[in-house]
Design an enzyme around this catalytic site. Structure first.
Site, short mmCIF file in Angstrom:
data_model
loop_
_atom_site.label_atom_id
_atom_site.label_comp_id
_atom_site.label_asym_id
_atom_site.label_seq_id
_atom_site.Cartn_x
_atom_site.Cartn_y
_atom_site.Cartn_z
N ASP A 222 0.83 -1.20 0.00
CA ASP A 222 0.00 0.00 0.00
C ASP A 222 0.87 1.26 0.00
OD1 ASP A 222 -2.88 0.89 0.51
OD2 ASP A 222 -1.87 1.92 2.16
N GLU A 284 1.59 -0.58 -5.06
CA GLU A 284 0.60 0.44 -5.35
C GLU A 284 1.35 1.76 -5.33
OE1 GLU A 284 -3.25 2.91 -3.80
OE2 GLU A 284 -1.58 2.41 -2.51
C1 GLC Z 1 -4.14 3.03 -0.62
C2 GLC Z 1 -5.38 2.17 -0.48
C3 GLC Z 1 -6.50 3.04 -0.05
C4 GLC Z 1 -6.16 3.65 1.29
C5 GLC Z 1 -4.82 4.38 1.24
C6 GLC Z 1 -4.30 4.65 2.61
O1 GLC Z 1 -4.28 3.97 -1.61
O2 GLC Z 1 -5.63 1.48 -1.66
O3 GLC Z 1 -7.71 2.36 0.02
O4 GLC Z 1 -7.14 4.56 1.66
O5 GLC Z 1 -3.84 3.60 0.61
O6 GLC Z 1 -3.88 3.48 3.23
#
Ligand code: GLC
Ligand code: MG
Length: 574
Positions: A222, A284
């Site tokens: 994440d 991500e």
């Molecule tokens: C990422 C996740 C999202 C979350 C953010 C903070 O973007 O996919 O859902 O709100 O991180 O952890």
């Protein structure tokens, strides 16, 4: 099942060309909204286990499970209070072990979500930091600073939270006086960790090993682009578009995509490489260019990185062509496959996104008084886009419900909204609840079969019966059967490990060859003829009465008699 296993998952058939992940199709499960076993309206781990055969029928390679950890749920579980447990909302650790084992028993891999940028404010480290003095080792695990101005009443700098409002919150010191500020790039319940501290790094290495020993096949990381910050408090800078830095020219925002993150992932990669069974890391990372993104998947770093530039690309032939060629080239340069994705739990579902006028910037949620997407156009394009995506080499991620052609819930009552974005943005942004609504399994069951009763943590739209799995299963032409056939053919024809060769076509058309298959998408207003001698293999929608490919349809064809002349993966003309 109590015993954890470190055995690699089965399923590497003898036909497998390379490591499993290079061409894998991975299905994202958002646990709150997949299947509820106990009727509390929130999906849970036993619910997922009971529905695993759906993934077998769909024929995907792996599951990515969004966070299930103990959490106050300030951001739907992306605020983790204990990185080694399971929230009672979702079940128990034993339920998770069973889910992993049952997933493996079906020949599927299992990837968990890891949230290293921030903990929950309920994490014992943060509780200890609040109880300790400024400058203490406990505070150093996070990013605490004194405020600016007389009495320190102003935040240390002007950074904004991704969800809206300042990225700093002031604490009350243990003696009751107004105190320091802590950084949270997301919700105030998500304090950012200090990744300069060796103790933080060591803790996450330990967390990785913990889950690897429990048998997981990898981690979706994440906010992978956020861990290292350039926290030069003296240097004021204009507010940036959160997450993507979009709309800003010049230097990268000081909180995103700093070069220092790469050393962290190199260290993690060594841990994974020390395990049997080809475990993976997927980033991500919302970063600005295909080249910056490819840096995350260099050979000694992560395995995959979501291609969000592709997700955001407008539905026109030139733009799709540009993003596909650029992505393939940038990844090839580092020897990595491209990781395609059209939907996830943070963005408008693509069946609705593509139903907005072409070129509309991606809205952060839609409410009842906003312009509504065209559901018919959106679904038609979504089907064409999915078929195009699944014909590209590399791996692909699917988000639960997209195989049903589910649209965004765009008329969710505002009082039902749970995403912190809605409150933190002062009701300027609706947020992400519309793509997180529990999915419909059975048209005529309570909550469309999501759970045993009516309960559903977000209300489901009244028209969702028609999207339910049992209304689509076995129905020729349904979106569900389109996904099934596409995934089966993609595997049989080995499209995931192929190469894109562009073929000549009109301006409004994308046309390429991958292995023995030719792929054609018509973005134009007029139908296009199939090439001479073409045999139709598969299509995202029916051809017209004259056998031509209509607007917003992708077809897979074979052209038997033409001699194949490979000129290499041409980056030139369509
Ligand atoms: C990422 C996740 C999202 C979350 C953010 C903070 O973007 O996919 O859902 O709100 O991180 O952890
Ligand atoms: Mg439940």
């Amino acid at each position: 099942m109590s015993s954890a296993t470190a055995e690699p998952a089965p399923g590497d058939g003898p036909t497998q060309a390379g490591p499993w992940w290079r061409d894998a199709v991975i299905y994202q499960i958002y646990p709150r909204s997949f299947a509820d076993s106990d009727g509390d309206g929130v999906g849970d781990l036993p619910g997922i286990t009971a529905r695993l055969d759906h993934l077998v029928e769909l024929d995907v390679d792996a599951v990515w499970l969004s966070p299930f950890y103990p959490s106050p749920q300030a951001d739907a579980g992306y605020d983790v209070a204990d990185y080694r447990g399971v929230d009672p909302l979702f079940g128990t650790l034993a339920d998770l072990d069973r889910l992993i084992a049952e997933t493996h028993a079906r020949g599927l891999r299992f990837i968990v979500d890891l949230v290293p940028n921030h903990t929950s404010s309920a994490h014992p480290w943060f509780t200890a930091a609040l109880a300790a003095e400024p400058g203490s080792p406990q505070r150093q695990r996070y990013i605490f600073r004194d405020g600016r101005g007389p009495g320190g009443t102003e935040p240390p700098n002007d950074w904004q939270s991704v969800f809206g409002g300042p990225a700093w919150t002031r604490v009350t010191e243990p003696d009751g006086s107004p105190g320091q500020w802590y950084l949270h790039l997301f919700d105030r319940g998500q304090p950012d960790l200090n990744w300069d501290l060796p103790e933080v790094r060591a803790e996450f290495l330990d967390i990785l090993r913990y889950w690897l020993d429990r048998g997981v096949d990898g981690f979706r990381v994440d906010v992978a682009h956020g861990l290292v910050k350039q926290l030069d408090l003296a240097a004021a800078h204009p507010p940036v578009e959160p997450v993507t830095g979009e709309g800003t020219e010049g230097p990268r925002p000081p909180m995103w995509d700093q070069d220092g993150v790469h050393a962290i992932y190199r260290e993690w990669r060594r841990v994974l490489d020390g395990c049997p069974g080809e475990r993976i890391l997927v980033a991500e990372a919302w970063v600005q260019s295909a080249e910056r993104l490819a840096a995350y998947v260099r050979p000694d770093e992560m395995h995959q990185a979501f291609n969000f530039e592709y997700l955001e690309a407008a539905w026109t032939a030139p733009i799709q062509y540009a993003v596909i060629t650029r992505s393939l080239a940038a990844n090839e340069a580092v020897g990595a496959p491209t990781t395609w994705v059209l939907s996830n739990h943070d963005v408008l579902r693509h069946a609705s996104r593509l139903g907005l006028p072409v070129g509309t910037p991606r809205p952060r949620g839609i409410g009842v008084d906003d312009p509504q997407p065209d559901a018919v156009v959106g679904l038609r394009r979504a089907r064409a886009a999915t078929l195009l995506m699944l014909s590209l080499p590399g791996s692909a991620y699917l988000y639960q419900g997209e195989e049903l052609g589910l649209p965004e819930h765009t008329t969710l009552p505002d009082e039902a909204r749970q995403d912190p974005t809605w409150e933190r943005s002062g009701h300027a942004e609706r947020g992400r609840d519309g793509c997180r609504v529990p999915i419909p399994w059975e048209a005529d069951a309570p909550a469309y079969g999501f759970g045993p009763g009516d309960a559903s943590w977000l209300p489901q739209p009244p028209l969702w019966a028609e999207y339910a799995l049992d209304r689509q299963r076995g129905v020729v032409g349904s979106t569900y059967e389109l996904y099934r056939t596409s995934l089966r053919l993609r595997r049989e024809l080995r499209l995931g490990s192929g190469t894109v060769y562009w073929l000549t076509s009109p301006d409004d058309v994308l046309y390429f060859r991958n292995g023995e298959l030719r792929v054609l998408t018509n973005f134009g207003a007029d139908p296009v003829e199939l090439p001479a001698g073409a045999e139709l293999v598969h299509a995202s929608g029916p051809l017209d009465a004259d056998g031509r490919v209509p607007t917003d349809v992708t077809v897979w064809i074979r052209v038997a008699e033409e001699p194949v002349r490979d000129s290499g993966p041409a980056a030139t003309g369509r």
